[in-house]
Design an enzyme around this catalytic site. Structure first.
Site, PDB file in Angstrom:
ATOM      1  N   GLU A   1      26.257  10.741  -9.642  1.00 45.97           N
ATOM      2  CA  GLU A   1      25.597   9.439  -9.731  1.00 45.97           C
ATOM      3  C   GLU A   1      24.218   9.483  -9.088  1.00 45.97           C
ATOM      4  O   GLU A   1      23.239   8.990  -9.646  1.00 45.97           O
ATOM      5  CB  GLU A   1      26.435   8.361  -9.053  1.00 45.97           C
ATOM      6  CG  GLU A   1      25.782   6.986  -9.207  1.00 45.97           C
ATOM      7  CD  GLU A   1      26.415   5.932  -8.320  1.00 45.97           C
ATOM      8  OE1 GLU A   1      26.567   4.809  -8.796  1.00 45.97           O
ATOM      9  OE2 GLU A   1      26.720   6.232  -7.159  1.00 45.97           O
TER      10      GLU A   1
ATOM     11  N   GLN B   1      29.746  11.052   0.461  1.00 47.94           N
ATOM     12  CA  GLN B   1      28.424  10.701  -0.056  1.00 47.94           C
ATOM     13  C   GLN B   1      27.381  11.710   0.419  1.00 47.94           C
ATOM     14  O   GLN B   1      27.180  11.887   1.620  1.00 47.94           O
ATOM     15  CB  GLN B   1      28.057   9.300   0.434  1.00 47.94           C
ATOM     16  CG  GLN B   1      26.592   8.910   0.275  1.00 47.94           C
ATOM     17  CD  GLN B   1      26.168   8.759  -1.172  1.00 47.94           C
ATOM     18  OE1 GLN B   1      25.719   9.719  -1.787  1.00 47.94           O
ATOM     19  NE2 GLN B   1      26.314   7.560  -1.713  1.00 47.94           N
TER      20      GLN B   1
ATOM     21  N   GLU C   1      26.887   2.951  -4.282  1.00 49.75           N
ATOM     22  CA  GLU C   1      26.482   2.509  -2.942  1.00 49.75           C
ATOM     23  C   GLU C   1      25.136   1.793  -2.975  1.00 49.75           C
ATOM     24  O   GLU C   1      24.916   0.835  -2.225  1.00 49.75           O
ATOM     25  CB  GLU C   1      26.432   3.688  -1.964  1.00 49.75           C
ATOM     26  CG  GLU C   1      26.115   3.232  -0.540  1.00 49.75           C
ATOM     27  CD  GLU C   1      26.344   4.294   0.515  1.00 49.75           C
ATOM     28  OE1 GLU C   1      25.949   4.057   1.672  1.00 49.75           O
ATOM     29  OE2 GLU C   1      26.905   5.356   0.194  1.00 49.75           O
TER      30      GLU C   1
ATOM     31  N   SER D   1      16.353  -6.613  -9.613  1.00 47.01           N
ATOM     32  CA  SER D   1      16.984  -6.472 -10.921  1.00 47.01           C
ATOM     33  C   SER D   1      18.348  -7.159 -10.938  1.00 47.01           C
ATOM     34  O   SER D   1      18.704  -7.839 -11.913  1.00 47.01           O
ATOM     35  CB  SER D   1      17.135  -4.989 -11.277  1.00 47.01           C
ATOM     36  OG  SER D   1      17.854  -4.823 -12.480  1.00 47.01           O
TER      37      SER D   1
ATOM     38  N   LEU E   1      25.343  -4.848 -13.825  1.00 41.39           N
ATOM     39  CA  LEU E   1      25.761  -4.549 -15.193  1.00 41.39           C
ATOM     40  C   LEU E   1      26.906  -3.559 -15.258  1.00 41.39           C
ATOM     41  O   LEU E   1      27.620  -3.502 -16.261  1.00 41.39           O
ATOM     42  CB  LEU E   1      24.557  -4.011 -15.990  1.00 41.39           C
ATOM     43  CG  LEU E   1      23.340  -4.943 -16.057  1.00 41.39           C
ATOM     44  CD1 LEU E   1      22.240  -4.297 -16.884  1.00 41.39           C
ATOM     45  CD2 LEU E   1      23.728  -6.298 -16.634  1.00 41.39           C
TER      46      LEU E   1
END
Length: 321
Positions: A147, A72, A114, A88, A95
């Site tokens: 990402e 990462q 993450e 959210s 989602l």
């Protein structure tokens, strides 16, 4: 399930757009859609006991079992953004499944997701949707980098380190890295150059004391002592980027802090000339572009500090070495 906005083709290319059956995820066989029933997959013993399989073949796991991706690139996570993401998730759920890799027992690495994992833990969720896959070290880094860049910006040094690690680990060129993450080659090259700055200046860039424009001005200074003087001026006197660039040019031409008037004079050149000069700098991806005179008559000087800069200039001008 539709891809979330902003995912981009880089991450989609790594994951694939087709639905993947659970057995294929584990074994690495070609994807064929979610055709196996959950019960059949469980009987084959392909899924660790701590993972729950729902009636549609979806995988769920306790987020406490998920550990950060060892590749990462992100070091710092913005607390406010995590809280917004948690809100959210509370409203809409997760989602997009979190991509994970089984390590051993009840331990998994988070390959992508993450921030979703951290937000889920903040909410106290006991299970989150996941996809289980296998990745090599290069894929782990690529997934995390893409990402983060496409969903939530890294700070400049985290981004530069990620690009550098991709180049070193994968034996990729900067141009190939740029294509993978959907950036211009000059963006990747300029980012990696930030790692040449001393550590304390890098920290100032991370915490927002100086901007990326200031950092590039500092990198253009040839003498380390002059760089330190300029850094002090930026922090202590609040020089803007244009003023920092002018002072850097003064230092490189033999001037010192005692000759600040010369730097200020340079910064007041004709606005049209200054704009065109900046456009050339952006085009070549370097700061060593100087236009003396007017748009009707004058001279243009291009200074480069590496073979990489020279090759980029030739590429833009379509000149063969």
């Amino acid at each position: 399930m539709a891809k979330p906005n902003g995912l981009g083709k880089g991450l989609g290319a790594l994951l694939g757009d087709a639905a993947i059956d659970t057995e294929a995820i584990i074994s690495g066989k070609p994807a064929g859609g979610l055709k196996n029933t959950a019960a059949a997959v469980i009987r084959k013993g392909n899924i660790p006991d701590c993972i729950e399989v729902d009636d549609e073949g979806g995988l769920w796991v306790n987020p406490e079992f998920l550990k950060p991706n060892p590749k990462q690139p992100r070091v710092e996570f913005n607390q406010r953004q995590l809280e917004e993401l948690a809100d959210s998730i509370r409203e809409n759920g997760i989602l997009e499944p979190i991509i994970i890799e089984h390590v051993s027992g009840n331990e998994f690495y988070i390959i992508a997701g993450e921030r979703r994992t951290r937000a889920s833990k903040m909410l106290g969720l006991k299970k989150v949707p996941v996809q289980l896959r296998k990745f090599d070290d290069q894929q782990k880094l690529e997934m995390a980098l893409i990402e983060n860049i496409q969903r939530a910006d890294l700070n400049p040094i985290e981004e530069a380190t990620a690009y550098y690690n991709l180049v070193q680990m994968s034996d990729l060129t900067q141009d190939e890295v740029a294509k993978k993450v959907g950036k211009n080659r000059s963006t990747v090259a300029n980012a990696i150059r930030l790692l040449k700055l001393p550590e304390d200046i890098q920290r100032s860039l991370v915490n927002g004391t100086i901007s990326a424009g200031h950092a590039r001005a500092l990198l253009s200074v040839k003498n380390d002592s002059d760089m330190r003087v300029l850094f002090g001026k930026i922090v202590g006197s609040g020089l803007n980027v244009r003023e920092a660039e002018a002072m850097a040019e003064t230092f490189n031409n033999g001037g010192r802090a005692s000759k600040e008037k010369k730097a200020k004079k340079i910064s007041r050149k004709d606005p049209d000339v200054a704009i065109f000069e900046q456009q050339l700098r952006n085009l070549f991806g370097i700061r060593g572009v100087t236009l003396d005179g007017t748009l009707d008559k004058g001279s243009l000087r291009i200074d480069y500090n590496s073979k990489e800069d020279f090759e980029r200039i030739c590429e833009v001008l379509k000149i063969s070495e």
